[in-house]
Write an enzyme that holds these catalytic residues in place. Structure first.
Site, PDB file in Angstrom:
ATOM      1  N   SER A 264      70.948  40.531  82.648  1.00  0.00           N
ATOM      2  CA  SER A 264      69.987  40.339  83.733  1.00  0.00           C
ATOM      3  C   SER A 264      69.202  39.063  83.488  1.00  0.00           C
ATOM      4  O   SER A 264      69.101  38.586  82.363  1.00  0.00           O
ATOM      5  CB  SER A 264      69.020  41.521  83.811  1.00  0.00           C
ATOM      6  OG  SER A 264      67.986  41.396  82.841  1.00  0.00           O
ATOM      7  N   ASP A 265      68.624  38.520  84.544  1.00  0.00           N
ATOM      8  CA  ASP A 265      67.636  37.473  84.349  1.00  0.00           C
ATOM      9  C   ASP A 265      66.336  38.132  83.887  1.00  0.00           C
ATOM     10  O   ASP A 265      66.206  39.358  83.879  1.00  0.00           O
ATOM     11  CB  ASP A 265      67.430  36.675  85.639  1.00  0.00           C
ATOM     12  CG  ASP A 265      66.954  35.252  85.376  1.00  0.00           C
ATOM     13  OD1 ASP A 265      66.361  34.996  84.308  1.00  0.00           O
ATOM     14  OD2 ASP A 265      67.163  34.378  86.251  1.00  0.00           O
ATOM     15  N   TRP A 266      65.375  37.325  83.512  1.00  0.00           N
ATOM     16  CA  TRP A 266      64.114  37.793  82.909  1.00  0.00           C
ATOM     17  C   TRP A 266      63.428  38.827  83.821  1.00  0.00           C
ATOM     18  O   TRP A 266      62.989  38.506  84.925  1.00  0.00           O
ATOM     19  CB  TRP A 266      63.191  36.608  82.684  1.00  0.00           C
ATOM     20  CG  TRP A 266      61.892  36.915  81.999  1.00  0.00           C
ATOM     21  CD1 TRP A 266      60.885  37.698  82.472  1.00  0.00           C
ATOM     22  CD2 TRP A 266      61.455  36.419  80.725  1.00  0.00           C
ATOM     23  NE1 TRP A 266      59.854  37.725  81.581  1.00  0.00           N
ATOM     24  CE2 TRP A 266      60.159  36.946  80.495  1.00  0.00           C
ATOM     25  CE3 TRP A 266      62.017  35.579  79.762  1.00  0.00           C
ATOM     26  CZ2 TRP A 266      59.424  36.662  79.346  1.00  0.00           C
ATOM     27  CZ3 TRP A 266      61.278  35.301  78.617  1.00  0.00           C
ATOM     28  CH2 TRP A 266      60.004  35.833  78.411  1.00  0.00           C
ATOM     29  N   GLY A 267      63.382  40.076  83.362  1.00  0.00           N
ATOM     30  CA  GLY A 267      62.660  41.123  84.078  1.00  0.00           C
ATOM     31  C   GLY A 267      63.325  41.613  85.341  1.00  0.00           C
ATOM     32  O   GLY A 267      62.740  42.424  86.081  1.00  0.00           O
ATOM     33  N   ALA A 268      64.562  41.167  85.620  1.00  0.00           N
ATOM     34  CA  ALA A 268      65.170  41.458  86.916  1.00  0.00           C
ATOM     35  C   ALA A 268      65.487  42.935  87.111  1.00  0.00           C
ATOM     36  O   ALA A 268      65.539  43.417  88.245  1.00  0.00           O
ATOM     37  CB  ALA A 268      66.442  40.624  87.094  1.00  0.00           C
TER      38      ALA A 268
END
Length: 719
Positions: A264-268
């Site tokens: 995932s991207d950051w916090g996605a």
């Protein structure tokens, strides 16, 4: 290790250990464990034991730090499973190259591959194993700040660059070559199509458009062997990409056969909650693991919820096993089980990072990324001329651009220093003139005074780096008003004005294009920016950059791109005075500068365009040929571009589609015969039922120096 050995290792892991392998944290979570008990660890729902099973860390850099971190981790990991160290190495580690949109203007895949290989070498010796690059997002909206990380608006060219970057980062032997690193293509999918050019915003398009324009570059990266894929922040068909099972499991895993790590991207993962696609962390975790997301970056849904979801029977533990095995396989491909420290080496780090060879490469690549947009017999400069160097970028180190996290402005060559290497410093008068967005009358007067005795004024203008990049969306993409006013006042002196632009996006250039006698688009050129620009301004390098994204006439046109569709009432020269056609009342339809555009210090003449046949069967190859001559007095490079138009398809086809290009270097008076080969396969597209095929019928073939100025011939595809 063999797959059997990895499977045996997986069998020894507890459920808690397996879940932790799917979590990515920043290094501070590991560095001071006791202090984290009631702080970051508690907020993430992690206990101290879980930290020593976390699968990867992002943004730990430098051989000393990464070796110490891995040593500490290995002492505490029960099964001796090494840590993966990842970071954002986008356009260089310490030796910074032009931003991707600038580097793409070189139209040179060898240079792109070389830049990635150097970035990998510097990163690897600093202890980094994985980079979050390349970004393969197609972009048609310059308001979006992350366009600087893209390679433009064309699916074919984006695909070629994605392949080149993957080759450069990974090489041919990721396990044995510790000067290489694993690449992670992003952001899957269609992140560059955010509505309104506003970062993190909604994406809404048909699956046919998604497949035709936005997916090809990601797929090209995977075909080149890219080891990881990162999910995007946006929704795809109303479902956040990170929890989109159709996109991730059905298309990425099943249809494309990708079996690498999906991160995932950051916090996605957690962001599915504000998206409105998950009620809480548990539902977000469930949707992400069901979609096949192997690793959660910097949010706590997996850590807090996966165990309970498995124990309650809502999540099949086999999904977790599959993800953990993919993480273990990546660690094995990187050779971390045999050598957890891989290429990290403090002594080599001192020798390699920012070495002369890398700086020279950065200088060459930056010079070839510059695009000459206008030149009314002002450039190249001559060493005997007196120069007034004016503007907020005259002596600024802010030439690295966004995502140059590990670079240093203090190590960057400023424009003044570059010019001083070409002429006696006594011939250069310097004044700031104004800041990026504000200025004083005293600054302006100082600039006017500096320009009084000059033969030529060089204006160094642009956007501060924070005005571009992630979360750097802008609704007004002109240069700041204070810079335009400075340019106007200096023009009143009646001296030739050369504008050098530092920016991360296509700009609306009104206010400078009509004031300056020459305009050089330098982008954010990187560590050797000042030297590279000076090489171009003084003619040591003949500019050969070509735009990979259209520059709008006005932000009101956006999105404006070359490969658009026609309408039922198209604007033509013959009906330009009519009202009921598709046009603006106040501005042209066409961009200010089209895709593929760029000037040179010489002139190239194109002969008659020829094709080998008027008809083409399904198994035939059509030869397209043209003679190109350097008609000027200076050696130079030309980018000869091939476009095709399908005049009548089952689905409306673009006005032009890039199908190939050739870079030529010609001496004055030299000619070259350029040939392209077209096949039926290159004429295929996605139909309304998503079949990928060509249509029989009439086609146009266009060849020229850019997407606007082309010669045309027609042929018919016969089936």
């Amino acid at each position: 290790m063999t797959k059997r050995s990895l499977t045996d290792l997986l069998a020894q892991m507890t459920l808690d250990e397996k879940i932790a392998q799917l979590v990515q944290l920043t290094p501070n979570f590991l560095n001071d464990n006791d202090a984290n008990l009631t702080g970051p660890l508690a907020s993430m729902g992690l206990n101290p034991e879980a930290v020593w099973n976390v699968g990867s860390v992002l943004s730990a850099v430098g051989a000393k730090e990464t070796i110490a971190l891995q040593e500490q981790y290995m002492k505490n990991n029960r099964l001796g499973i090494p840590l993966i160290l990842m970071a954002d190495i986008i356009h260089g580690y310490r030796t910074i190259f032009p931003v991707s949109l600038g580097l793409a203007s070189s139209w040179d895949m060898e240079l792109a591959e070389r830049s990635a290989a150097i970035a990998a070498k510097e990163s690897s010796v600093a202890g980094i194993h994985v980079t979050f690059a390349p970004m393969a997002d197609l972009v048609r909206d310059p308001r979006w700040g992350r366009v600087m990380e893209s390679t433009g608006e064309d699916p074919y060219l984006n695909s070629e660059f994605a392949r080149a970057f993957v080759r450069g980062f990974q090489g041919s032997d990721l396990t044995g070559d510790t000067d290489r690193m694993a690449a992670c293509v992003k952001h899957f999918a269609a992140y560059g199509a955010a509505e309104g050019g506003r970062d993190y915003n909604t994406v809404n398009m048909s699956e046919r458009q998604l497949r035709e324009s936005y997916l090809p570059a990601y797929k090209a990266a995977l075909e080149e062997g890219c080891e990881l894929v990162m999910t995007s922040f946006n929704v795809v068909d109303g479902i956040p990409a990170t929890g989109n099972r159709k996109l991730m499991r059905d298309l990425l895993r099943e249809e494309w056969g990708f079996d690498g790590v999906l991160i995932s991207d950051w916090g996605a993962v957690q962001e599915m909650i504000p998206h409105g696609a998950a009620e809480d962390n548990a539902e977000a975790a469930h949707k992400a693991i069901a979609a096949g997301v192997d690793m959660e970056m910097m949010s706590s849904c997996y850590a807090q919820s996966l165990k309970e979801l498995v124990q309650s029977g809502q999540v099949d533990e086999e999904w977790i096993n599959e993800s953990v095995l993919r993480v273990l396989q990546l660690k094995d491909k990187l050779g971390l089980f045999d050598n957890p420290f891989r290429g990290a080496d403090e002594q080599r780090e001192k020798e390699i990072i920012l070495c002369d060879e890398h700086r020279q490469a950065a200088r060459e690549i930056a010079a070839k990324s510059c695009v000459l947009l206008k030149n009314e017999n002002v450039l190249p400069l001559r060493a005997e001329q007196k120069i007034a160097l004016i503007g907020p970028f005259a002596q600024s180190g802010d030439v690295l651009g966004p995502w140059s996290i590990w670079g240093s402005q203090d190590e960057a060559v400023q424009l003044f220093a570059g010019l001083a290497g070409k002429t006696d410093v006594s011939r250069i008068a310097v004044a700031e003139g104004c800041g990026i967005t504000s200025g004083t009358e005293a600054q302006a007067q100082q600039a006017i005074l500096a320009a009084q005795d000059a033969d030529v004024i060089v204006l160094a203008l642009g956007e501060a780096s924070e005005m571009s990049g992630e979360a750097g969306s802008r609704s007004d993409i002109r240069l700041p008003e204070v810079q335009l006013q400075l340019a106007y006042r200096l023009q009143q002196l009646g001296k030739p004005v050369v504008a050098v632009l530092f920016n991360g996006r296509p700009l609306d250039l009104h206010g400078i294009i009509d004031v300056a006698d020459a305009v050089l688009e330098a982008w954010y050129p990187g560590t050797e920016g000042g030297n590279a620009i000076a090489d171009v301004l003084y003619g040591s390098v003949n500019p050969a950059g070509r735009l990979t994204m259209s520059f709008p006439y006005s932000v009101g046109q956006v999105p404006v791109y070359y490969n658009s569709y026609n309408t039922g009432r198209p604007l033509t020269p013959a009906n330009a005075d009519q009202r009921y056609v598709s046009k603006y009342l106040d501005i042209p339809n066409a961009p200010l500068f089209p895709f593929g555009f760029g000037l040179s210090y010489t002139e190239f003449a194109y002969g008659d365009l020829a094709i080998s046949a008027a008809e083409m069967g399904e198994t035939d190859k059509l030869t397209v040929s043209v003679q190109v001559t350097n008609a000027g007095k200076t050696a130079g490079e030309e980018v000869v571009q091939l476009y095709v138009r399908d005049l009548a398809g089952e689905v409306v086809r673009p006005l032009k589609e890039l199908k190939g290009y050739r870079k030529l270097k010609l001496e004055p008076g030299e000619s070259a015969d350029v040939q392209f080969t077209l096949t039926e396969e290159q004429l295929r597209y996605y139909h309304s039922d998503l079949t990928f095929a060509s249509d029989a019928g009439l086609f146009e073939v266009h060849v020229g120096p850019n997407s606007r100025d082309t010669a045309v011939q027609t042929f018919r595809l016969v089936k």
